[in-house]
Design an enzyme around this catalytic site. Structure first.
Site, short mmCIF file in Angstrom:
data_model
loop_
_atom_site.label_atom_id
_atom_site.label_comp_id
_atom_site.label_asym_id
_atom_site.label_seq_id
_atom_site.Cartn_x
_atom_site.Cartn_y
_atom_site.Cartn_z
N ASP A 199 2.21 -4.75 -10.68
CA ASP A 199 3.05 -5.54 -9.77
C ASP A 199 4.48 -5.02 -9.78
O ASP A 199 4.95 -4.49 -10.79
CB ASP A 199 3.00 -7.01 -10.24
CG ASP A 199 3.46 -7.97 -9.15
OD1 ASP A 199 3.70 -7.52 -8.01
OD2 ASP A 199 3.58 -9.16 -9.45
N ASN A 239 -4.52 -9.67 -0.54
CA ASN A 239 -3.50 -8.73 -0.02
C ASN A 239 -3.61 -8.48 1.49
O ASN A 239 -2.68 -7.95 2.09
CB ASN A 239 -3.54 -7.40 -0.78
CG ASN A 239 -2.92 -7.46 -2.16
OD1 ASN A 239 -3.27 -6.70 -3.06
ND2 ASN A 239 -1.97 -8.38 -2.35
C1 FPP Z 1 1.90 -4.94 -6.16
O1 FPP Z 1 3.29 -4.76 -5.94
C2 FPP Z 1 1.16 -3.78 -5.83
C3 FPP Z 1 0.14 -3.68 -4.92
C4 FPP Z 1 -0.36 -4.80 -4.13
C5 FPP Z 1 -0.51 -2.43 -4.68
C6 FPP Z 1 -0.88 -1.62 -5.88
C7 FPP Z 1 -0.98 -0.26 -5.42
C8 FPP Z 1 -0.49 0.83 -6.07
C9 FPP Z 1 0.14 0.85 -7.39
C10 FPP Z 1 -0.53 2.11 -5.40
C11 FPP Z 1 -1.70 2.89 -5.37
C12 FPP Z 1 -2.79 2.75 -6.31
C13 FPP Z 1 -3.78 3.65 -6.30
C14 FPP Z 1 -4.98 3.48 -7.14
C15 FPP Z 1 -3.68 4.84 -5.50
P1 FPP Z 1 4.01 -5.70 -4.90
O2 FPP Z 1 4.01 -5.02 -3.61
O3 FPP Z 1 3.35 -7.04 -4.90
O4 FPP Z 1 5.42 -5.79 -5.50
P2 FPP Z 1 6.44 -7.00 -5.30
O5 FPP Z 1 5.88 -8.16 -6.05
O6 FPP Z 1 7.70 -6.47 -5.90
O7 FPP Z 1 6.56 -7.26 -3.83
#
Ligand code: FPP
Length: 249
Positions: free
Chosen positions: A24, A72
């Protein structure tokens, strides 16, 4: 055995065999730099490689990462499309290194809502790495713990209706065997980055006895050094699985 070898052995003996990570904080990491959220997801994807590579040294045999949840889809269309494209590019770009480095890749989650091209790449990568066993990387994509239990229950109900399963034959092992994670051990340690202390529908059944680490670091800043610190903290913990510790002699 010299001291360095003894230290490594001690590390491996007390290490979590299976670590699950809720990655996250990509969005906040990007926004704090005045960049779009996808910039953070790209930086996050780069971190995945470093963390998977550091697993053998830390004695971690299984690593499961939450890449995209069933919730998501509620994000903006641009972000969802960008993430799907990032997953396709990641698989194409990383495939060869993953095969060569002995990483076995598996995907968990409901593939029925994912694009055909992405699913084909996922199947291909699973097949290409199916003989590997050095590290087991499981990527949760369109995954939700409740959704997984609902899908497993539907299949169990169908098997009961077909006479392949008896209602009295349904126990904890049966349920485990119907889950996407059926062949994985339960996670010993679940890490969530970015300061949020929530489970967010990740591995609900499987993490019943896991230790949890909620850490402030945003995922793109989660280096192998930070990973090592978290694993070291786990190693100092006393896991009892509900039992009482025997009295000291
Ligand atoms: C959460 O951060 C992250 C995600 C929903 C996506 C996770 C994806 C990756 C780390 C990239 C790619 C992974 C692979 C396996 C290629 P957020 O967007 O919720 O962060 P925030 O809470 O700061 O908004």
């Amino acid at each position: 055995m010299n001291k360095a070898m003894a230290d490594t052995e001690a590390q491996v003996l007390k290490s979590p065999r299976h670590v699950a990570i809720i990655m996250d904080g990509n969005g906040r990491w990007a926004q704090s730099r005045g960049k779009p959220r996808l910039f953070g997801h790209r930086a996050g994807a780069k971190r995945v490689r470093e963390i998977v590579r550091s697993c053998p040294d830390l004695g971690v045999k299984y690593i499961t990462i939450f890449a995209f949840s069933t919730e998501n889809w509620k994000r903006s269309e641009a972000e969802v499309t960008g993430l799907m494209s990032l997953f396709r590019r990641y698989i194409k770009k990383e495939a060869r290194a993953l095969v060569e480095e002995g990483v076995r890749v598996r995907f968990i989650g409901d593939r029925s809502r994912l694009g055909k091209k992405l699913v084909a790449l996922m199947n291909e990568l699973e097949e290409m790495t199916s003989h590997n066993d050095y590290v087991n990387l499981t990527i949760a994509l369109n995954y939700g713990g409740r959704d997984e239990l609902a899908r497993a229950s539907r299949r169990m109900a169908q098997d009961v209706a077909d006479g392949a399963l008896k209602p009295e034959g349904v126990n904890e092992e049966t349920i485990t065997s119907y889950l996407d994670t059926s062949i994985l051990p339960d996670p010993d340690l679940v890490i969530r980055t970015s300061g949020e202390a929530r489970v967010s529908n990740f591995l609900l059944w499987q993490s019943a006895y896991a230790e949890f680490e909620f850490i402030e670091t945003l995922w793109p800043d989660f280096t192998s050094e930070v990973f090592q610190e978290v694993v070291d903290r786990f190693s100092g913990r006393d896991r009892r699985f509900g039992a009482v510790k025997p009295a000291a002699e």
